[in-house]
Scaffold this motif. Structure first.
Motif, PDB file in Angstrom:
ATOM      1  N   ALA A  29      43.774  43.652  46.657  1.00 37.50           N
ATOM      2  CA  ALA A  29      44.125  42.287  46.259  1.00 37.50           C
ATOM      3  C   ALA A  29      42.983  41.317  46.562  1.00 37.50           C
ATOM      4  CB  ALA A  29      45.401  41.847  46.958  1.00 37.50           C
ATOM      5  N   ASP A  30      42.283  41.503  47.695  1.00 31.87           N
ATOM      6  CA  ASP A  30      41.139  40.652  48.025  1.00 31.87           C
ATOM      7  C   ASP A  30      40.029  40.808  46.992  1.00 31.87           C
ATOM      8  OD1 ASP A  30      42.426  39.817  50.318  1.00 31.87           O
ATOM      9  OD2 ASP A  30      41.388  41.252  51.624  1.00 31.87           O
ATOM     10  N   ILE A  31      39.770  42.039  46.593  1.00 33.39           N
ATOM     11  CA  ILE A  31      38.709  42.308  45.620  1.00 33.39           C
ATOM     12  C   ILE A  31      39.068  41.689  44.269  1.00 33.39           C
ATOM     13  CG2 ILE A  31      37.505  44.137  44.363  1.00 33.39           C
ATOM     14  CD1 ILE A  31      37.885  45.849  46.938  1.00 33.39           C
ATOM     15  N   ILE A  32      40.330  41.813  43.866  1.00 32.87           N
ATOM     16  CA  ILE A  32      40.770  41.205  42.606  1.00 32.87           C
ATOM     17  C   ILE A  32      40.673  39.690  42.689  1.00 32.87           C
ATOM     18  CG2 ILE A  32      42.782  40.821  41.119  1.00 32.87           C
ATOM     19  CD1 ILE A  32      43.577  43.739  41.725  1.00 32.87           C
ATOM     20  N   ALA A  33      41.074  39.117  43.823  1.00 31.72           N
ATOM     21  CA  ALA A  33      41.014  37.660  44.001  1.00 31.72           C
ATOM     22  C   ALA A  33      39.581  37.138  43.943  1.00 31.72           C
ATOM     23  CB  ALA A  33      41.663  37.265  45.316  1.00 31.72           C
ATOM     24  N   GLU A  34      38.627  37.914  44.436  1.00 31.58           N
ATOM     25  CA  GLU A  34      37.226  37.488  44.375  1.00 31.58           C
ATOM     26  C   GLU A  34      36.727  37.398  42.939  1.00 31.58           C
ATOM     27  OE1 GLU A  34      34.742  40.084  46.654  1.00 31.58           O
ATOM     28  OE2 GLU A  34      35.736  39.586  48.539  1.00 31.58           O
ATOM     29  N   GLY A  35      37.127  38.328  42.086  1.00 30.63           N
ATOM     30  CA  GLY A  35      36.650  38.344  40.705  1.00 30.63           C
ATOM     31  C   GLY A  35      37.487  37.529  39.743  1.00 30.63           C
ATOM     32  N   LEU A  36      38.659  37.074  40.180  1.00 29.26           N
ATOM     33  CA  LEU A  36      39.575  36.370  39.282  1.00 29.26           C
ATOM     34  C   LEU A  36      39.000  35.085  38.691  1.00 29.26           C
ATOM     35  CD1 LEU A  36      42.381  36.615  38.041  1.00 29.26           C
ATOM     36  CD2 LEU A  36      43.245  35.260  39.957  1.00 29.26           C
ATOM     37  N   PRO A  37      38.339  34.211  39.472  1.00 26.05           N
ATOM     38  CA  PRO A  37      37.808  32.985  38.855  1.00 26.05           C
ATOM     39  C   PRO A  37      36.803  33.268  37.733  1.00 26.05           C
ATOM     40  CG  PRO A  37      37.794  32.786  41.244  1.00 26.05           C
ATOM     41  CD  PRO A  37      38.167  34.208  40.928  1.00 26.05           C
ATOM     42  N   THR A  38      35.932  34.230  37.949  1.00 27.14           N
ATOM     43  CA  THR A  38      34.952  34.577  36.920  1.00 27.14           C
ATOM     44  C   THR A  38      35.655  35.149  35.695  1.00 27.14           C
ATOM     45  OG1 THR A  38      33.317  35.038  38.626  1.00 27.14           O
ATOM     46  CG2 THR A  38      32.879  35.916  36.441  1.00 27.14           C
ATOM     47  N   SER A  39      36.619  36.033  35.911  1.00 27.45           N
ATOM     48  CA  SER A  39      37.350  36.625  34.788  1.00 27.45           C
ATOM     49  C   SER A  39      38.117  35.569  34.002  1.00 27.45           C
ATOM     50  CB  SER A  39      38.319  37.692  35.299  1.00 27.45           C
ATOM     51  OG  SER A  39      37.612  38.754  35.875  1.00 27.45           O
ATOM     52  N   LEU A  40      38.751  34.645  34.706  1.00 30.25           N
ATOM     53  CA  LEU A  40      39.483  33.573  34.023  1.00 30.25           C
ATOM     54  C   LEU A  40      38.545  32.676  33.228  1.00 30.25           C
ATOM     55  CD1 LEU A  40      42.148  32.512  36.675  1.00 30.25           C
ATOM     56  CD2 LEU A  40      42.525  33.723  34.529  1.00 30.25           C
ATOM     57  N   LEU A  41      37.397  32.353  33.815  1.00 31.35           N
ATOM     58  CA  LEU A  41      36.425  31.514  33.109  1.00 31.35           C
ATOM     59  C   LEU A  41      35.918  32.201  31.846  1.00 31.35           C
ATOM     60  CD1 LEU A  41      34.613  28.977  33.023  1.00 31.35           C
ATOM     61  CD2 LEU A  41      32.940  30.286  34.326  1.00 31.35           C
ATOM     62  N   LEU A  42      35.516  33.454  31.972  1.00 35.81           N
ATOM     63  CA  LEU A  42      35.013  34.184  30.811  1.00 35.81           C
ATOM     64  C   LEU A  42      36.100  34.378  29.752  1.00 35.81           C
ATOM     65  CD1 LEU A  42      32.791  36.915  32.497  1.00 35.81           C
ATOM     66  CD2 LEU A  42      32.027  34.923  31.216  1.00 35.81           C
ATOM     67  N   ALA A  80      55.745  48.270  48.155  1.00 31.80           N
ATOM     68  CA  ALA A  80      54.482  47.575  48.410  1.00 31.80           C
ATOM     69  C   ALA A  80      54.028  46.816  47.162  1.00 31.80           C
ATOM     70  CB  ALA A  80      53.411  48.568  48.857  1.00 31.80           C
ATOM     71  N   LEU A  81      54.163  47.439  45.998  1.00 30.87           N
ATOM     72  CA  LEU A  81      53.792  46.756  44.759  1.00 30.87           C
ATOM     73  C   LEU A  81      54.663  45.524  44.515  1.00 30.87           C
ATOM     74  CD1 LEU A  81      53.092  49.616  42.190  1.00 30.87           C
ATOM     75  CD2 LEU A  81      51.451  48.089  43.268  1.00 30.87           C
ATOM     76  N   ALA A  82      55.946  45.624  44.820  1.00 25.35           N
ATOM     77  CA  ALA A  82      56.856  44.494  44.638  1.00 25.35           C
ATOM     78  C   ALA A  82      56.467  43.324  45.545  1.00 25.35           C
ATOM     79  CB  ALA A  82      58.292  44.926  44.908  1.00 25.35           C
ATOM     80  N   ARG A  83      55.883  43.629  46.704  1.00 24.03           N
ATOM     81  CA  ARG A  83      55.425  42.576  47.618  1.00 24.03           C
ATOM     82  C   ARG A  83      54.018  42.085  47.281  1.00 24.03           C
ATOM     83  NH1 ARG A  83      57.192  46.445  51.089  1.00 24.03           N
ATOM     84  NH2 ARG A  83      55.073  46.880  51.790  1.00 24.03           N
ATOM     85  N   GLY A  84      53.364  42.714  46.308  1.00 24.33           N
ATOM     86  CA  GLY A  84      52.005  42.332  45.953  1.00 24.33           C
ATOM     87  C   GLY A  84      50.946  43.018  46.794  1.00 24.33           C
ATOM     88  N   ASP A  85      51.350  44.010  47.572  1.00 27.53           N
ATOM     89  CA  ASP A  85      50.416  44.759  48.416  1.00 27.53           C
ATOM     90  C   ASP A  85      49.859  45.921  47.610  1.00 27.53           C
ATOM     91  OD1 ASP A  85      49.014  46.084  50.370  1.00 27.53           O
ATOM     92  OD2 ASP A  85      50.783  46.703  51.516  1.00 27.53           O
ATOM     93  N   LEU A  86      48.593  45.830  47.214  1.00 26.19           N
ATOM     94  CA  LEU A  86      47.964  46.877  46.419  1.00 26.19           C
ATOM     95  C   LEU A  86      47.229  47.889  47.289  1.00 26.19           C
ATOM     96  CD1 LEU A  86      46.599  44.633  43.544  1.00 26.19           C
ATOM     97  CD2 LEU A  86      48.697  45.969  43.581  1.00 26.19           C
ATOM     98  N   GLY A  87      47.311  47.712  48.596  1.00 28.66           N
ATOM     99  CA  GLY A  87      46.728  48.669  49.528  1.00 28.66           C
ATOM    100  C   GLY A  87      45.288  48.358  49.874  1.00 28.66           C
ATOM    101  N   PRO A  88      44.736  49.164  50.771  1.00 25.70           N
ATOM    102  CA  PRO A  88      43.345  48.953  51.186  1.00 25.70           C
ATOM    103  C   PRO A  88      42.374  49.543  50.164  1.00 25.70           C
ATOM    104  CG  PRO A  88      44.262  50.803  52.365  1.00 25.70           C
ATOM    105  CD  PRO A  88      45.387  50.232  51.536  1.00 25.70           C
ATOM    106  N   SER A  89      41.189  49.001  50.133  1.00 26.74           N
ATOM    107  CA  SER A  89      40.145  49.536  49.265  1.00 26.74           C
ATOM    108  C   SER A  89      39.595  50.809  49.879  1.00 26.74           C
ATOM    109  CB  SER A  89      39.025  48.511  49.102  1.00 26.74           C
ATOM    110  OG  SER A  89      37.921  49.106  48.458  1.00 26.74           O
ATOM    111  N   MET A  90      39.417  51.815  49.058  1.00 29.64           N
ATOM    112  CA  MET A  90      38.831  53.063  49.542  1.00 29.64           C
ATOM    113  C   MET A  90      37.307  52.979  49.568  1.00 29.64           C
ATOM    114  SD  MET A  90      41.234  55.157  50.205  1.00 29.64           S
ATOM    115  CE  MET A  90      42.964  55.356  49.921  1.00 29.64           C
ATOM    116  N   LYS A  91      36.748  51.986  48.897  1.00 26.19           N
ATOM    117  CA  LYS A  91      35.295  51.864  48.815  1.00 26.19           C
ATOM    118  C   LYS A  91      34.751  50.831  49.799  1.00 26.19           C
ATOM    119  CE  LYS A  91      31.574  51.230  45.520  1.00 26.19           C
ATOM    120  NZ  LYS A  91      31.225  50.994  44.135  1.00 26.19           N
ATOM    121  N   PHE A  92      35.406  49.684  49.909  1.00 26.23           N
ATOM    122  CA  PHE A  92      34.922  48.603  50.771  1.00 26.23           C
ATOM    123  C   PHE A  92      35.765  48.535  52.041  1.00 26.23           C
ATOM    124  CE2 PHE A  92      34.066  47.266  46.376  1.00 26.23           C
ATOM    125  CZ  PHE A  92      32.691  47.205  46.434  1.00 26.23           C
TER     126      PHE A  92
END
Length: 188
Positions: A87-100, A69-81
């Motif tokens: 991966a969706d949660i990381i993608a949401e924060g990536l633009p802000t992290s890259l900018l900062l 799953a990791l090799a395919r980029g599948d980090l699994g479902p969120s246990m909180k949301f």
């Protein structure tokens, strides 16, 4: 230079594989499970949950699935949301992290080189000691101390900058100053 970068990248892949494998087996060796703190559920529902997450399989099979799953980029479902993957949660924060991160790195490079050159020209003079003092503070004071300190001084005491409120789709410069400075100081 390119050969060094490729060599480092080739070393990084097996190193990450070993780290991921060790972490996986350490987590499985720890007592308890991911759903132990959840509400009490009937045993048949607990079995269905274990089946859906493949926790009913032997640890070796779980590891093979995890690595695949990791090799395919599948980090699994969120246990909180609900209905979100990691991966969706990381993608949401990536633009802000890259900018900062990129802003902090650019400022650190420009100011670091400028302070280094200034310090070299003014060697053993007060300006040199001032530049060394700034560098020492940046290295010695961790970000988790520097960030609240900057917030207290520039946000609370003097009301010059906001201390919170950065929205992911609205990047106003005043909201970026404190986090970027906090990230840049150790690098300067």
């Amino acid at each position: 230079m390119l050969q060094l970068a490729l060599r480092r990248l080739l070393i990084a892949v097996p190193t990450m594989f070993v780290i991921i494998t060790v972490a996986f087996f350490l987590i499985h060796a720890a007592p308890g499970g991911p759903f132990d703190k959840a509400r009490q559920v009937p045993p048949e529902i607990e079995k269905r949950i274990e089946q859906s997450y493949r926790l009913d399989k032997p640890v070796g099979q779980q590891w093979v699935y995890y690595i695949g799953a990791l090799a395919r980029g599948d980090l699994g479902p969120s246990m909180k949301f609900k209905d979100k993957s990691v991966a969706d949660i990381i993608a949401e924060g990536l633009p802000t992290s890259l900018l900062l991160g990129s802003s902090a790195m650019a400022i650190a490079i420009v100011l670091g080189v400028a302070l280094g050159a200034w310090s070299a020209v003014k060697q053993n003079k007060p300006q040199d000691y001032l530049a060394m003092g700034v560098a020492l503070i940046g290295v010695c004071v961790p970000g988790l101390v520097m960030a609240p300190l900057l917030q207290l001084i520039f946000g609370v005491q003097f009301h010059l900058l906001p201390t919170t409120g950065l929205a992911r789709d609205h990047y106003a410069i005043q909201y970026l100053i404190l986090p970027v400075v906090t990230l840049a100081l150790p690098q300067i």
